[in-house]
Design a protein around this motif. Structure first.
Motif, PDB file in Angstrom:
ATOM      1  N   GLY A 167       5.635  -0.686   1.685  1.00  0.00           N
ATOM      2  CA  GLY A 167       5.159   0.663   0.472  1.00  0.00           C
ATOM      3  C   GLY A 167       5.923  -0.007  -0.647  1.00  0.00           C
ATOM      4  O   GLY A 167       5.761   0.662  -1.779  1.00  0.00           O
ATOM      5  N   ASP A 175       1.255   1.627   8.840  1.00  0.00           N
ATOM      6  CA  ASP A 175       1.629   2.039  10.434  1.00  0.00           C
ATOM      7  C   ASP A 175       0.955   1.089  11.012  1.00  0.00           C
ATOM      8  O   ASP A 175       1.142  -0.009  12.268  1.00  0.00           O
ATOM      9  CB  ASP A 175       1.890   3.402  10.601  1.00  0.00           C
ATOM     10  CG  ASP A 175       2.797   4.197  10.601  1.00  0.00           C
ATOM     11  OD1 ASP A 175       3.910   3.506   9.804  1.00  0.00           O
ATOM     12  OD2 ASP A 175       3.100   4.855  10.241  1.00  0.00           O
ATOM     13  N   TYR A 205      -6.533   3.612 -11.294  1.00  0.00           N
ATOM     14  CA  TYR A 205      -5.458   3.005  -9.838  1.00  0.00           C
ATOM     15  C   TYR A 205      -4.692   1.725 -10.516  1.00  0.00           C
ATOM     16  O   TYR A 205      -4.248   1.328 -10.352  1.00  0.00           O
ATOM     17  CB  TYR A 205      -6.229   2.938  -8.710  1.00  0.00           C
ATOM     18  CG  TYR A 205      -6.411   4.416  -8.038  1.00  0.00           C
ATOM     19  CD1 TYR A 205      -5.581   4.918  -7.636  1.00  0.00           C
ATOM     20  CD2 TYR A 205      -7.928   4.010  -7.796  1.00  0.00           C
ATOM     21  CE1 TYR A 205      -6.002   6.134  -7.545  1.00  0.00           C
ATOM     22  CE2 TYR A 205      -8.264   5.812  -7.562  1.00  0.00           C
ATOM     23  CZ  TYR A 205      -6.886   7.250  -6.964  1.00  0.00           C
ATOM     24  OH  TYR A 205      -7.718   8.012  -6.673  1.00  0.00           O
ATOM     25  N   ASP A 258       1.124  -1.296  -0.226  1.00  0.00           N
ATOM     26  CA  ASP A 258       0.123  -0.298  -0.497  1.00  0.00           C
ATOM     27  C   ASP A 258       0.926   1.073  -0.061  1.00  0.00           C
ATOM     28  O   ASP A 258       2.211   1.055   0.544  1.00  0.00           O
ATOM     29  CB  ASP A 258      -0.670   0.296   1.578  1.00  0.00           C
ATOM     30  CG  ASP A 258      -2.009   0.909   1.028  1.00  0.00           C
ATOM     31  OD1 ASP A 258      -3.128   0.108   0.635  1.00  0.00           O
ATOM     32  OD2 ASP A 258      -2.089   2.244   0.954  1.00  0.00           O
ATOM     33  N   LYS A 259       0.492   2.520  -0.590  1.00  0.00           N
ATOM     34  CA  LYS A 259       1.259   3.921  -0.429  1.00  0.00           C
ATOM     35  C   LYS A 259       1.225   4.758   0.423  1.00  0.00           C
ATOM     36  O   LYS A 259       1.691   5.809   0.732  1.00  0.00           O
ATOM     37  CB  LYS A 259       0.980   4.481  -2.158  1.00  0.00           C
ATOM     38  CG  LYS A 259       1.170   3.596  -3.142  1.00  0.00           C
ATOM     39  CD  LYS A 259       1.579   4.645  -4.348  1.00  0.00           C
ATOM     40  CE  LYS A 259       1.603   3.767  -5.866  1.00  0.00           C
ATOM     41  NZ  LYS A 259       3.049   4.040  -5.755  1.00  0.00           N
ATOM     42  N   ASP A 260      -0.232   3.855   1.522  1.00  0.00           N
ATOM     43  CA  ASP A 260      -0.772   4.985   2.190  1.00  0.00           C
ATOM     44  C   ASP A 260       0.043   4.804   3.391  1.00  0.00           C
ATOM     45  O   ASP A 260       0.196   3.454   4.219  1.00  0.00           O
ATOM     46  CB  ASP A 260      -1.822   4.748   2.953  1.00  0.00           C
ATOM     47  CG  ASP A 260      -2.721   6.113   3.194  1.00  0.00           C
ATOM     48  OD1 ASP A 260      -1.236   6.397   4.567  1.00  0.00           O
ATOM     49  OD2 ASP A 260      -3.969   5.348   3.430  1.00  0.00           O
ATOM     50  N   PRO A 261       1.534   5.443   3.938  1.00  0.00           N
ATOM     51  CA  PRO A 261       1.989   5.018   5.417  1.00  0.00           C
ATOM     52  C   PRO A 261       1.177   5.488   6.348  1.00  0.00           C
ATOM     53  O   PRO A 261       1.464   4.157   7.916  1.00  0.00           O
ATOM     54  CB  PRO A 261       3.243   6.193   5.743  1.00  0.00           C
ATOM     55  CG  PRO A 261       2.983   7.545   3.976  1.00  0.00           C
ATOM     56  CD  PRO A 261       1.208   7.078   3.463  1.00  0.00           C
ATOM     57  N   ARG A 262       0.232   5.951   6.775  1.00  0.00           N
ATOM     58  CA  ARG A 262      -0.468   6.641   8.003  1.00  0.00           C
ATOM     59  C   ARG A 262      -1.099   4.472   7.586  1.00  0.00           C
ATOM     60  O   ARG A 262      -1.286   3.719   9.182  1.00  0.00           O
ATOM     61  CB  ARG A 262      -1.623   6.567   8.331  1.00  0.00           C
ATOM     62  CG  ARG A 262      -0.735   8.193   8.026  1.00  0.00           C
ATOM     63  CD  ARG A 262      -2.321   9.614   7.865  1.00  0.00           C
ATOM     64  NE  ARG A 262      -3.122   9.078   6.744  1.00  0.00           N
ATOM     65  CZ  ARG A 262      -3.954  10.286   6.025  1.00  0.00           C
ATOM     66  NH1 ARG A 262      -4.383  10.974   7.659  1.00  0.00           N
ATOM     67  NH2 ARG A 262      -4.187   9.579   5.437  1.00  0.00           N
ATOM     68  N   LYS A 263      -1.312   3.690   6.979  1.00  0.00           N
ATOM     69  CA  LYS A 263      -2.609   2.359   6.766  1.00  0.00           C
ATOM     70  C   LYS A 263      -1.516   1.942   7.346  1.00  0.00           C
ATOM     71  O   LYS A 263      -1.479   0.378   7.378  1.00  0.00           O
ATOM     72  CB  LYS A 263      -2.916   2.851   5.359  1.00  0.00           C
ATOM     73  CG  LYS A 263      -3.771   1.162   5.372  1.00  0.00           C
ATOM     74  CD  LYS A 263      -4.443   1.149   4.209  1.00  0.00           C
ATOM     75  CE  LYS A 263      -5.721   1.543   4.312  1.00  0.00           C
ATOM     76  NZ  LYS A 263      -6.305   1.334   2.266  1.00  0.00           N
TER      77      LYS A 263
END
Length: 239
Positions: free
Chosen positions: A68, A37, A99, A30-35
């Motif tokens: 990521g 984490d 996407y 996934d590209k979302d760092p928060r997800k």
């Protein structure tokens, strides 16, 4: 087998976790760092009863990880699943494949050996041909096949739907790709759940046919309920 799951939304995360529970080595991208984490901390960013326990079990066993870095996840993978979003496009209502195509191109650039690129996102008929063209355009020397593997998961019952499916639909066009997909779903085959092999377009159409049939059933029973209310009938008895 090594599997890369591109996208950790509802379909991608449930599928990746369940594949790891089959015994496969799964890397979810996934590209979302928060997800990422959250997932690294063992927190599930979606509502799905029991998913956190299955996820924790497979992370502890070393079969499931999150990253990521798509290139690292794809390197050496037997299959790469595209499970990114296909939101409705503003203006014309068509599925936005931005996407999906971006993932296909990035996967193409990362391929280092034979791999099956599997579309699990809900996509219009003909999309897998476009995915193949995107992968080939990004890496003309790549050795790969494409496959269509639509999902039929209900929110709140997705794990049971995945582990005990009515059927698994796999669209493939080569014996090599079919063999890879058969190995991935071998645990279900051994438990005698139906695995339906088709061509790419038929697999894509099956998903839309199933969605349309479900919508038809819901519309029908809603109409019956309103009619029962008007005439004083009991919808539970009628249905």
């Amino acid at each position: 087998m090594k599997i890369a799951m591109v996208g950790t939304g509802y379909v991608g995360l449930v599928s990746g976790v369940c594949f790891s529970d089959f015994g496969h080595e799964v890397v979810c991208v996934d590209k979302d760092p928060r997800k990422l984490d959250m997932l690294e901390r063992g927190e599930v960013p979606i509502y799905e009863p029991g998913l956190d326990d299955v996820m924790a079990r497979n992370v502890a066993a070393g079969r499931l990880s999150f990253t990521g870095d798509l290139a690292a996840a794809v390197d050496g993978a037997d299959a790469v699943f595209i499970a990114v979003g296909t939101p409705t496009r503003r203006g014309d209502g068509h599925a936005d494949l931005t996407y999906v195509m971006a993932a296909a191109e990035e996967i193409g650039r990362a391929l280092t050996g034979y791999c099956v690129v599997v579309t699990k996102s809900t996509v219009p008929v003909g999309t897998n041909r476009q995915v193949a063209a995107a992968v080939r355009g990004a890496n003309p020397a790549a050795e790969f096949d494409v496959a269509s593997n639509p999902e039929f998961l209900r929110e709140g019952a997705a794990i049971d739907d995945f582990m005990r499916p009515d059927r698994v639909v796999v669209g493939v066009e080569s014996d090599r790709a079919r063999a890879v997909m058969a190995d991935i779903y071998r645990p279900l085959f051994l438990r005698e759940f139906p695995i339906v092999y088709t061509d790419l377009e038929s697999a894509e159409m099956i998903k839309y046919a199933a969605n349309a049939f479900l919508a038809t059933k819901i519309t029908f029973i809603n109409e019956m309920a309103m009619l029962c209310e008007k005439v004083g009938a009991d919808i539970k008895a009628v249905s």
